[in-house]
Design a protein around this motif. Structure first.
Motif, short mmCIF file in Angstrom:
data_model
loop_
_atom_site.label_atom_id
_atom_site.label_comp_id
_atom_site.label_asym_id
_atom_site.label_seq_id
_atom_site.Cartn_x
_atom_site.Cartn_y
_atom_site.Cartn_z
N LEU B 1113 -42.62 54.53 -36.31
CA LEU B 1113 -41.61 54.36 -37.35
C LEU B 1113 -40.34 55.12 -36.99
N PHE B 1165 -42.53 34.54 -31.24
CA PHE B 1165 -43.35 34.41 -30.04
C PHE B 1165 -42.50 34.69 -28.80
N ARG B 1166 -43.05 35.52 -27.94
CA ARG B 1166 -42.36 35.73 -26.66
C ARG B 1166 -43.23 35.22 -25.54
N PHE B 1167 -42.68 34.27 -24.87
CA PHE B 1167 -43.46 33.64 -23.81
C PHE B 1167 -43.45 34.52 -22.58
N LYS B 1168 -44.61 34.62 -21.99
CA LYS B 1168 -44.66 35.34 -20.72
C LYS B 1168 -44.97 34.35 -19.63
N VAL B 1171 -47.78 34.62 -15.61
CA VAL B 1171 -49.01 35.39 -15.56
C VAL B 1171 -49.82 35.12 -16.82
N SER B 1172 -51.08 35.04 -16.57
CA SER B 1172 -51.91 34.92 -17.75
C SER B 1172 -52.32 36.32 -18.16
N ILE B 1181 -68.61 51.92 -25.94
CA ILE B 1181 -69.91 51.58 -26.52
C ILE B 1181 -70.18 52.42 -27.76
N ASP B 1183 -68.13 53.00 -29.92
CA ASP B 1183 -67.56 52.33 -31.08
C ASP B 1183 -68.49 51.25 -31.60
N LEU B 1184 -69.29 50.77 -30.68
CA LEU B 1184 -70.23 49.75 -31.12
C LEU B 1184 -71.41 50.35 -31.87
N LEU B 1185 -71.74 51.55 -31.55
CA LEU B 1185 -72.95 52.12 -32.15
C LEU B 1185 -72.69 52.62 -33.56
#
Lengths: 121, 1185
Positions: B1113, B1165-1168, B1171-1172, B1181, B1183-1185
């Motif tokens: 901010l 939208f900003r096109f790039k 490159v993908s 992991i 965070d998964l538990l």
């Protein structure tokens, strides 16, 4: 070892979502972030080609069937009431809420939409 | 004319004129045509003064010769004096240029040089004696009228002293007389020799000599005769100033005129028509009226003898219109007379000649104009010379070509001819005038010289006086003893002058001479084969010797082969440069000079004292090889001698090489005969080296000479044979009145190592010091002959460690010097009786010798190093090693001395240093041949020291401060490291660390701790054979382990690997711990703060997120700073705001129409491209538990 419990809520009633892949970035006008904002309008042409309108851009994409579908999991941490029966120590379980079998890929360069064309020209 | 007179004499009838013709030298005057011989002989028989044979041969090339016919206008009835027609027209042509200086080829002259010189004295007296009086006849007006003595000054004229008069003889003697003028004109064109003039002259000559001699010398006449003579002839006739009675030839002058008569006759001749009686004179004057029957009939007095009358005669050029020689109209040029320009067409010439003269028969009727070269108006078509008479009349002399090309005459030969046409135009004879001038000049020269010598003498006497006052006796002794001796070095005085006097090695001399001779074809134009049979006995002998000894003298054979090899395409030797190398004083320079002189070159020397920058070098080389000195050297070609070339800079030698490498035009010519490319070809020709270059050096292995050596004929000078040197020294001392026995001289030779220059200089020095007798003692005690000769290091060491061979007595007898001289170190100081009493011992000799060698050897440090490195390898005789101890003491002393000398700049201590080798010699010298190696120990030790120091430095710098506090480098090396190495090699089981017992784990941990404390580790290195090895780093083993000692059992590869790994882990762990320790206070603070706010951890995490948001901010807020104008004031957008308010609804309307999605959306939208950029997020992991 880590055990992650995944369960599906209902076998037949799984929702099917669509993954949308854009080549580019979605930016918000304000620094408040994207949350809660409308991305844009998704339409389909008569040929079934998806058209996305974001801001003053229009994107044409295509629908791709995913070889490996995704599942959308929702994590339910312990302390909730519904994890007891699963007997998980950690108390965390995942619920499959949706499947994703298709994705819409927008990878072409977007076309601008000009709204206020000067009338003189 | 003279000839004519003489010829007439015998016949009893007045000779009309002798006509000069060209005739073939091959057939002398007499031979040409038998029928004509009689008259010719008659014409020739009168007087002929013999001419020196040498001159004749010298000056006349055998084939070439201008043919001349002397046509006595003898009264031979049939021919009318014309011999000419019968003379064979062939005359190969003494081309005029044969004697033109420009074309004179020096080699030829050089070849005949001695003969020239021999001839000169013979010729001189003749010309200067009786003939000089004749010379003056020609002289005056020659000098007056000759515009320039110019062209025909031949080399001979330069050679012979009084060239002026003679050369002037060739200059146009602008004739008084028309006829003469004509002659001259003709001559002038062709180089000064006209057919007519010659004819007459020849006539004259032949008159004087017997017919046969006339015949044989006819050719000489050719050369000798100049137009001047004809002029004299004609002049007398024309101006009649000839005295009828000419002294030398009383018999020849049949009809003489008195002077007055002559004048009258001359006038008549000029004035009147041929019919007149004096027309004969005119005829004689013009020399063309011969062969006329009418004229023949006339009693002809015309060839007036010039009498030696001291008369003031004013000669006039009479151009009166009625004159017979009235200038023809310019438009009728004498084209028909103009002889064919080329001597190659003798037939024409001969045809023309008679025509010419034949026309003279009726000079006026036929074509007077053609005949007469004196014109009143400038000719249109021809070259002419303006002539003004004393009377103010101006005439123009037509210049014509000399058909015979004999215009250039040898003044030398003219010398005595001049006398005949004597014509005293001045009151005083020209000769006397000239003599006066000469004597005056001589006197002045003498005066100057005497003045100069006076001043010099006075100067010197002052000096001498002073010196005499100061130095006293020796000078006086010198003065009376050798008053005659010049103050020049004996080395110069007795330097070899010719080849046979050379002292240096015969073979070398021969080789150089042969090589120089190889240049003959290109330098002198001599062919080699023609020269081969000629080489002197030396060369022949040399060849024999060489072949005899060739079996075992391979090098010499090679040299011989080189010298016998064929010349290269440009007819030069293969080796363009000879390189003489050898130590000083062997006579290299002398050899080069002597041989170059012997071979006929002019030596140009370039030595170290000259500027040898590349540019100067190039200039000098080109000057020496492409030019030739005109003065002094006598036209010899140059031979460049580059002395001391080993001192020349590399660039200069490269210049020399480039000169050698220049390609001559012969390649191009071999490709195509006509290479018309102008500039390039000329340059190439100029660049081709055509003169020999001899380089001299002392050291042939100087790097800069490397390339030159490959191209050069390398002649190495062997040392002079001491027998020859002794002989020469003996000669010199004999000639200088110095008594020297051969033993002493041999000692001198030995002392100087057969250095010729040093020997002679020493001799002179001793002589100069008043010694009349040279004894061995003198030789020994003098240091004059000793120069700083540098010996190689190895020879120095060898001399130190090896006893001199049990030689014959080194210097004659074996004197013994008392020990005090040894101590004093200057046995030679006392030349008096004491020194004589105390001869040198062998040991002291050796001592001095070594001392000298050591002092003169340059690199003292190296010498000492070599001694140090080698003395322990010698066979030591005493078992107690006393000598070694002494030697070490000496070395220590040497170190102390040199240290003291260099640290405190106390350089006088350095004088003690040479005693170290002497001491070593006395301690260790043996008769064995020592095997000496080059000292490398110091270098090695130094390298090791520096390496070790670097290692220790590295180690120390890596020590932890706690360790370092107790480990100074010295202590570390001496005390710690050896033991440390043992500590660092514990026994580790070759199993996985997992399986270690706790004790083993402790051991490992402590090992790792130690190694880290000393910042040691193992590092993998790839060996050259592909194996990998772990090495200690820094490798302190090198520091504290002697390489000769058996190495400890090293750790295995695996153990080292394990240790290295552990060390790495431990390092990481420590670093992590350090980092944690740094982070921990912050974390604690944050935790406390968090606890203060909410008390639990999740809120802190939340607070993290909030913080991030806040930061974002803030960034956004920064972006929204108020807009400012140029001056920094905030721009208040009032009007826009108003406008916006106005427009806003409208805009909203359109938006609405399009849809909020477009344009106004909150998301875009900003096109790039390309490159993908799939969105990737790290997902933990946990965070998964």
């Amino acid at each position: 070892m880590v055990q992650i419990i995944i369960s599906s809520a209902g076998a037949g009633g799984l929702a099917e979502w669509v993954l949308m892949e854009l080549q580019g970035e979605i930016e918000a006008r304000y620094s408040t972030g994207l949350a809660g904002n409308l991305l844009g309008d998704l339409h389909y042409t008569t040929e079934g080609i998806p058209v996305l309108i974001v801001g003053h851009h229009i994107l044409y994409g295509k629908i791709i069937h995913l070889e490996k579908p995704f599942a959308v999991l929702v994590k339910h941490t312990s302390g909730e009431q519904d994890c007891d029966e699963l007997g998980c120590k950690t108390g965390t379980q995942y619920l499959v809420t949706a499947l994703i079998k298709n994705k819409i890929l927008f990878k072409t360069r977007p076309k601008p939409i000009i709204t206020n064309v000067p009338k003189k020209v | 004319m003279l000839g004519a007179c003489n010829a007439v004499g015998p016949l009893g009838s007045p000779a009309h004129v002798s006509v000069l013709r060209n005739w073939n030298p091959g057939r002398r005057v007499v031979r040409p045509s038998p029928p004509l011989r009689t008259p010719l002989e008659q014409s020739c028989n009168a007087r002929w003064e013999p001419f020196p044979r040498e001159e004749e041969e010298l000056l006349r090339p055998p084939v070439a010769g201008a043919a001349q016919v002397s046509r006595g206008r003898a009264e031979a009835p049939s021919e009318g004096g014309y011999l000419r027609p019968h003379l064979p027209p062939h005359h190969p042509g003494l081309e005029a240029d044969t004697f033109i200086p420009g074309s004179t080829r020096p080699p030829r002259l050089m070849g005949t040089g001695p003969r020239v010189l021999g001839a000169l004295p013979a010729a001189h007296p003749r010309h200067s004696g009786p003939t000089c009086s004749r010379e003056d006849t020609a002289g005056p007006w020659l000098q007056h009228y000759a515009p320039a003595p110019g062209g025909p000054a031949t080399p001979q004229s330069l050679l012979t002293g009084p060239a002026g008069a003679r050369s002037s003889a060739h200059s146009p003697p602008t004739p008084r007389k028309g006829g003469c003028a004509g002659q001259w004109a003709a001559q002038r064109r062709g180089g000064g020799r006209g057919p007519g003039g010659f004819g007459e002259l020849t006539g004259g000559e032949s008159d004087r000599e017997g017919p046969s001699s006339a015949a044989s010398r006819g050719t000489c006449c050719l050369y000798r005769l100049t137009c001047r003579r004809c002029c004299q002839r004609s002049l007398p006739a024309g101006t009649a100033d000839l005295s009828p009675s000419r002294g030398p030839w009383p018999t020849g002058c049949r009809s003489r005129l008195t002077f007055e008569e002559a004048i009258a006759g001359g006038d008549a001749a000029t004035h009147c028509s041929p019919g007149g009686p004096s027309g004969d004179h005119k005829g004689s004057a013009r020399k063309r009226h011969l062969a006329d029957h009418d004229s023949r009939d006339r009693a002809l007095p015309p060839t007036p003898r010039v009498k030696r009358l001291r008369l003031e005669v004013v000669k006039k050029l009479n151009f009166r219109p009625e004159q017979t020689e009235e200038p023809p109209p310019p438009d009728s040029p004498a084209g028909d007379i103009t002889p064919p320009p080329s001597p190659e067409v003798p037939t024409e010439l001969w045809d023309k000649g008679p025509l010419d003269t034949g026309a003279d028969v009726s000079p006026l009727q036929a074509s007077p104009a053609a005949r007469n070269p004196v014109l009143r108006r400038p000719p249109v078509l021809e070259d002419y010379v303006t002539v003004t008479s004393t009377g103010g009349c101006r005439g123009f002399l037509v210049l014509r070509n000399d058909p015979v090309g004999t215009g250039v005459q040898d003044p030398f030969l003219n010398v005595w001819w001049r006398g005949h046409g004597q014509l005293d135009l001045l009151g005083v004879s020209f000769a006397s005038l000239k003599e006066q001038v000469d004597s005056e000049r001589r006197r002045r020269l003498l005066e100057e010289a005497s003045q100069l010598s006076d001043t010099l003498r006075s100067l010197r006497s002052e000096e001498v006086g002073e010196e005499g006052r100061t130095s006293g006796a020796p000078e006086e002794e010198l003065a009376d003893g050798q008053g005659d001796s010049q103050p020049c070095l004996w080395v110069d005085e007795f330097a070899p002058r010719c080849y046979t006097e050379l002292l240096s090695d015969d073979f070398t001399n021969r080789c150089l001479l042969k090589w120089l001779k190889l240049w003959d074809p290109v330098v002198f134009g001599r062919e080699r084969p023609a020269r081969r049979p000629r080489p002197g006995p030396e060369l022949a002998r040399a060849g024999k010797e060489a072949t005899a000894s060739s079996k075992w003298k391979s090098h010499e054979q090679v040299l011989e082969d080189m010298l016998e090899a064929e010349l290269d395409p440009s007819r030069r030797p293969r080796q363009k440069v000879a390189l003489l190398c050898g130590p000083p004083g062997l006579g290299k320079t002398t050899l080069a000079h002597v041989i170059a002189r012997q071979a006929g070159y002019c030596v140009v020397e370039l030595n170290a004292s000259d500027d040898r920058s590349p540019e100067a070098f190039r200039t000098c080389i080109e000057a020496a090889t492409q030019m030739e000195s005109v003065l002094g050297a006598g036209g010899k070609p140059n031979c460049l001698v580059v002395d001391e070339i080993d001192g020349a800079p590399m660039a200069a030698i490269n210049v020399l090489l480039s000169v050698l490498d220049r390609k001559g035009p012969q390649e191009a010519e071999s490709g195509g005969p006509a290479v018309p490319t102008g500039g390039g070809r000329r340059r190439a020709e100029g660049g081709l080296l055509k003169r020999p270059i001899i380089c001299i050096c002392n050291d042939q292995f100087v790097p800069s000479l490397r390339q030159l050596r490959q191209q050069a004929l390398l002649l190495h000078f062997p040392p002079t044979l001491s027998s020859r040197l002794v002989q020469r020294l003996q000669e010199i001392s004999l000639r200088r009145g110095m008594q020297a026995d051969p033993g002493a001289l041999a000692a001198l030779c030995e002392k100087t190592d057969n250095d010729i220059r040093a020997c002679i200089n020493t001799l002179q020095f001793l002589h100069r010091r008043g010694r009349r007798q040279l004894s061995v003692r003198d030789v020994q005690t003098t240091h004059v002959g000793l120069k700083d000769q540098r010996k190689g290091l190895f020879s120095v060491w060898q001399e130190v460690f090896q006893l001199p061979r049990a030689q014959r007595q080194r210097w004659g007898q074996n004197p013994a010097l008392p020990p005090y001289t040894l101590l004093l170190g200057d046995g030679h100081a006392g030349l008096g009786p004491r020194a004589a009493e105390a001869p040198l011992t062998t040991a002291s000799q050796r001592f001095y010798h070594i001392l000298h060698v050591a002092a003169s050897a340059g690199e003292r440090e190296k010498v000492v190093q070599g001694l140090f490195d080698n003395f322990l390898r010698l066979r030591l005789r005493d078992s107690s090693l006393g000598a070694v101890c002494a030697a070490l003491d000496w070395l220590a002393l040497d170190d102390l001395l040199s240290r003291a000398a260099h640290h405190s700049q106390n350089f006088q201590l350095l004088r003690y240093l040479p005693f170290l080798p002497a001491a070593f010699h006395l301690l260790f010298a043996s008769s064995h041949i020592p095997r000496i190696t080059f000292p490398s120990s110091q270098q090695e030790a130094q390298n090791r020291t520096s390496r070790t120091q670097a290692l220790v430095q590295m180690l120390v710098s890596g020590l932890t401060p706690a360790t370092r506090s107790r480990a100074a480098p010295q202590v570390l090396i001496l005390d710690a490291l050896c033991l440390l190495l043992d500590i660092l090699a514990p026994k580790l089981r070759p199993v996985s660390t997992q399986l270690y017992s706790t004790r083993e784990k402790q051991q490992l941990a402590s090992l790792v701790g130690i190694m880290l404390a000393y910042s040691l580790t193992y590092r993998q290195e790839r060996m050259s054979d592909g194996h990998y090895v772990y090495r200690l780093e820094p490798n302190v083993e090198e520091v504290c382990r002697f390489p000769e000692l058996p190495t400890r059992k090293p750790l295995t590869y695996q153990a080292k690997q394990l240790i290295a790994h552990e060390i790495e882990m431990e390092k990481m762990r420590r670093a992590e711990a350090l980092a944690c320790a740094e982070d921990s206070p912050q974390a604690e603070g944050a935790a406390q703060a968090g606890a203060g706010e909410k008390g639990t951890q999740p809120p802190t995490a939340h607070s993290h997120e909030e913080q991030r948001l806040e930061r974002i901010l803030k960034k956004a807020a920064l972006e929204e700073q108020p807009e400012r104008d140029f001056f920094g004031r905030v721009v208040i957008k009032r009007a826009p705001a108003l406008n916006a308010g106005d427009v806003a609804p409208d805009a909203d309307a359109t938006e609405r129409r399009i849809g909020t999605a477009v344009g106004r959306s909150d998301v875009w939208f900003r096109f790039k491209e390309g490159v993908s950029n799939a969105v990737r997020r790290n997902l933990y992991i946990r965070d998964l538990l």
